[in-house]
Design an enzyme around this catalytic site. Structure first.
Site, mmCIF file in Angstrom:
data_model
loop_
_atom_site.group_PDB
_atom_site.id
_atom_site.type_symbol
_atom_site.label_atom_id
_atom_site.label_comp_id
_atom_site.label_asym_id
_atom_site.label_seq_id
_atom_site.Cartn_x
_atom_site.Cartn_y
_atom_site.Cartn_z
ATOM 1 N N SER A 31 2.000 -11.260 9.769
ATOM 2 C CA SER A 31 2.858 -11.322 10.961
ATOM 3 C C SER A 31 1.959 -11.216 12.185
ATOM 4 O O SER A 31 0.855 -10.664 12.093
ATOM 5 C CB SER A 31 3.835 -10.142 10.946
ATOM 6 O OG SER A 31 4.433 -9.969 12.211
ATOM 7 N N TYR A 83 5.400 -1.047 10.094
ATOM 8 C CA TYR A 83 5.365 -2.492 9.815
ATOM 9 C C TYR A 83 4.041 -3.108 10.297
ATOM 10 O O TYR A 83 3.369 -3.831 9.556
ATOM 11 C CB TYR A 83 6.554 -3.165 10.512
ATOM 12 C CG TYR A 83 6.674 -4.643 10.227
ATOM 13 C CD1 TYR A 83 7.310 -5.100 9.073
ATOM 14 C CD2 TYR A 83 6.171 -5.599 11.106
ATOM 15 C CE1 TYR A 83 7.431 -6.448 8.811
ATOM 16 C CE2 TYR A 83 6.287 -6.954 10.846
ATOM 17 C CZ TYR A 83 6.922 -7.379 9.705
ATOM 18 O OH TYR A 83 7.034 -8.730 9.436
HETATM 19 P P1 NDP Z 1 14.396 -11.148 4.614
HETATM 20 O O1 NDP Z 1 14.870 -9.740 4.703
HETATM 21 O O2 NDP Z 1 15.358 -12.262 4.770
HETATM 22 O O3 NDP Z 1 13.664 -11.366 3.235
HETATM 23 C C1 NDP Z 1 12.897 -10.403 2.614
HETATM 24 C C2 NDP Z 1 12.772 -10.807 1.156
HETATM 25 O O4 NDP Z 1 11.920 -9.855 0.509
HETATM 26 C C3 NDP Z 1 14.108 -10.800 0.444
HETATM 27 O O5 NDP Z 1 14.202 -11.945 -0.360
HETATM 28 C C4 NDP Z 1 14.056 -9.542 -0.421
HETATM 29 O O6 NDP Z 1 14.728 -9.795 -1.650
HETATM 30 C C5 NDP Z 1 12.559 -9.417 -0.668
HETATM 31 N N1 NDP Z 1 12.179 -8.050 -0.971
HETATM 32 C C6 NDP Z 1 12.272 -6.959 -0.169
HETATM 33 N N2 NDP Z 1 11.881 -5.857 -0.837
HETATM 34 C C7 NDP Z 1 11.527 -6.280 -2.102
HETATM 35 C C8 NDP Z 1 11.060 -5.629 -3.262
HETATM 36 N N3 NDP Z 1 10.886 -4.299 -3.311
HETATM 37 N N4 NDP Z 1 10.794 -6.368 -4.357
HETATM 38 C C9 NDP Z 1 10.986 -7.705 -4.347
HETATM 39 N N5 NDP Z 1 11.439 -8.377 -3.290
HETATM 40 C C10 NDP Z 1 11.716 -7.668 -2.173
HETATM 41 O O7 NDP Z 1 13.210 -11.246 5.673
HETATM 42 P P2 NDP Z 1 12.311 -12.483 6.163
HETATM 43 O O8 NDP Z 1 12.622 -13.694 5.410
HETATM 44 O O9 NDP Z 1 12.407 -12.499 7.634
HETATM 45 O O10 NDP Z 1 10.853 -11.950 5.789
HETATM 46 C C11 NDP Z 1 10.036 -12.541 4.781
HETATM 47 C C12 NDP Z 1 8.580 -12.172 5.047
HETATM 48 O O11 NDP Z 1 8.182 -12.751 6.277
HETATM 49 C C13 NDP Z 1 8.331 -10.680 5.178
HETATM 50 O O12 NDP Z 1 7.093 -10.346 4.586
HETATM 51 C C14 NDP Z 1 8.277 -10.473 6.684
HETATM 52 O O13 NDP Z 1 7.526 -9.345 7.032
HETATM 53 C C15 NDP Z 1 7.604 -11.770 7.107
HETATM 54 N N6 NDP Z 1 7.810 -12.136 8.508
HETATM 55 C C16 NDP Z 1 9.063 -12.454 8.983
HETATM 56 C C17 NDP Z 1 9.222 -12.822 10.315
HETATM 57 C C18 NDP Z 1 10.553 -13.215 10.872
HETATM 58 O O14 NDP Z 1 10.652 -13.370 12.099
HETATM 59 N N7 NDP Z 1 11.595 -13.385 10.067
HETATM 60 C C19 NDP Z 1 8.085 -12.845 11.221
HETATM 61 C C20 NDP Z 1 6.826 -12.494 10.619
HETATM 62 C C21 NDP Z 1 6.712 -12.166 9.308
HETATM 63 P P3 NDP Z 1 15.632 -8.745 -2.472
HETATM 64 O O15 NDP Z 1 16.291 -7.838 -1.458
HETATM 65 O O16 NDP Z 1 16.592 -9.620 -3.196
HETATM 66 O O17 NDP Z 1 14.681 -8.044 -3.379
#
Ligand code: NDP
Length: 252
Positions: free
Chosen positions: A143, A156
């Site tokens: 990020s 974070y």
């Molecule tokens: P979401 O919350 O939509 O997605 C997060 C995903 O991670 C979900 O599919 C969730 O699935 C999974 N997840 C969370 N915890 C676990 C776990 N313990 N085990 C397995 N899977 C897990 O967020 P984003 O799509 O926005 O984020 C995706 C990535 O992108 C992250 O790493 C975030 O930090 C990064 N990011 C996002 C930005 C944004 O603006 N959206 C900007 C910069 C970086 P489930 O709950 O089904 O397990």
């Protein structure tokens, strides 16, 4: 000219594919020809995505905070005779808190998912790729907050900054095995999870700090994702690609 971005014959594991960016990454790689392994905790959402994608898709439940779950994923990939070529290490979370109020529990929750979880999955993928002896591409989803800081996001920002250092350390050690390790550093990307926030006055003020004066869209990440996943980046390792509309270079 040969299509440098073609992923036919490649298998990609995407963690956190049940929503947001991970779901989009899975669709993009699938469209480029890859077989995709989608994983997360919410399998009902993965089932829906698998139905949408049709062929060339397998789903496995995964909790990145559990060593046992990651090890089970490895066994599942091996039992299904899938050879791992690409890892999109995307699963992540956040728990915004003022530093003075930040509990150890909250700190550990974010670090356990974003850093230890990413390490665990990267280690598992590295084991498989070394066994295959065909190299591979690991893409850690960092990020812009791994490079600058923001209010109430110390856990974070720390996790993503450490993930960038992990990316470079892995890249250095795995280069001779032709396993390339790079990071994508998105800025604020509009997803269903944050669209309400960005519609508020506070959200609109955030957008004003972005030189391109808009949020990123999931599609804005496609080019860099395909670049790092494919042979188009065959001499790239240890890189961090910022996709942020210039947010990191806003003036001091
Ligand atoms: P979401 O919350 O939509 O997605 C997060 C995903 O991670 C979900 O599919 C969730 O699935 C999974 N997840 C969370 N915890 C676990 C776990 N313990 N085990 C397995 N899977 C897990 O967020 P984003 O799509 O926005 O984020 C995706 C990535 O992108 C992250 O790493 C975030 O930090 C990064 N990011 C996002 C930005 C944004 O603006 N959206 C900007 C910069 C970086 P489930 O709950 O089904 O397990």
């Amino acid at each position: 000219m040969k299509n440098l971005f073609n992923l036919e014959g490649r298998t990609a594991l995407i963690t956190g594919a049940s929503s947001g960016l991970g779901k989009h990454f899975a669709k993009t790689l699938h469209q480029a020809g890859a077989f995709v392994i989608i994983s997360a905790r919410r399998t009902e959402k993965l089932e829906k995505l698998k139905t949408e994608l049709g062929d060339k898709c397998e789903l496995f439940k995964l909790d990145v905070t559990s060593e046992e779950s990651v090890s089970e994923l490895k066994s599942n990939i091996e039992s299904a005779n899938l050879q791992l070529d690409i890892l999109i290490n995307n699963a992540g979370t956040s728990d915004p808190q003022k530093f003075k109020d930040l509990s150890e529990e909250s700190w550990n929750y974010v670090l356990e998912t974003n850093l230890n979880g990413a390490f665990r999955v990267a280690k598992m993928a590295t084991d498989l790729m070394l066994k295959n002896k065909k190299g591979g591409s690991i893409i850690n989803i960092a990020s812009i907050l791994g490079q600058r800081v923001g209010l109430n996001l110390s856990s974070y920002a720390t996790s993503k900054s450490a993930l960038i250092q992990l990316t470079k350390s892995m890249a250095l050690e795995l280069a001779r095995s032709n396993i390339r390790v790079n990071a994508l550093a998105p800025g604020y990307i509009l997803t269903e999870i944050n669209d309400d926030f960005f519609a508020t006055e506070e959200g609109q003020n955030y957008i004003k700090k972005i030189p391109m004066n808009r949020l990123g869209l999931e599609e804005d990440l496609d080019g860099a994702l395909l670049l790092l996943s494919s042979d188009a980046s065959s001499f790239m390792t240890g890189s961090v690609i910022n996709i942020d509309g210039g947010h990191l270079i806003n003036p001091l």
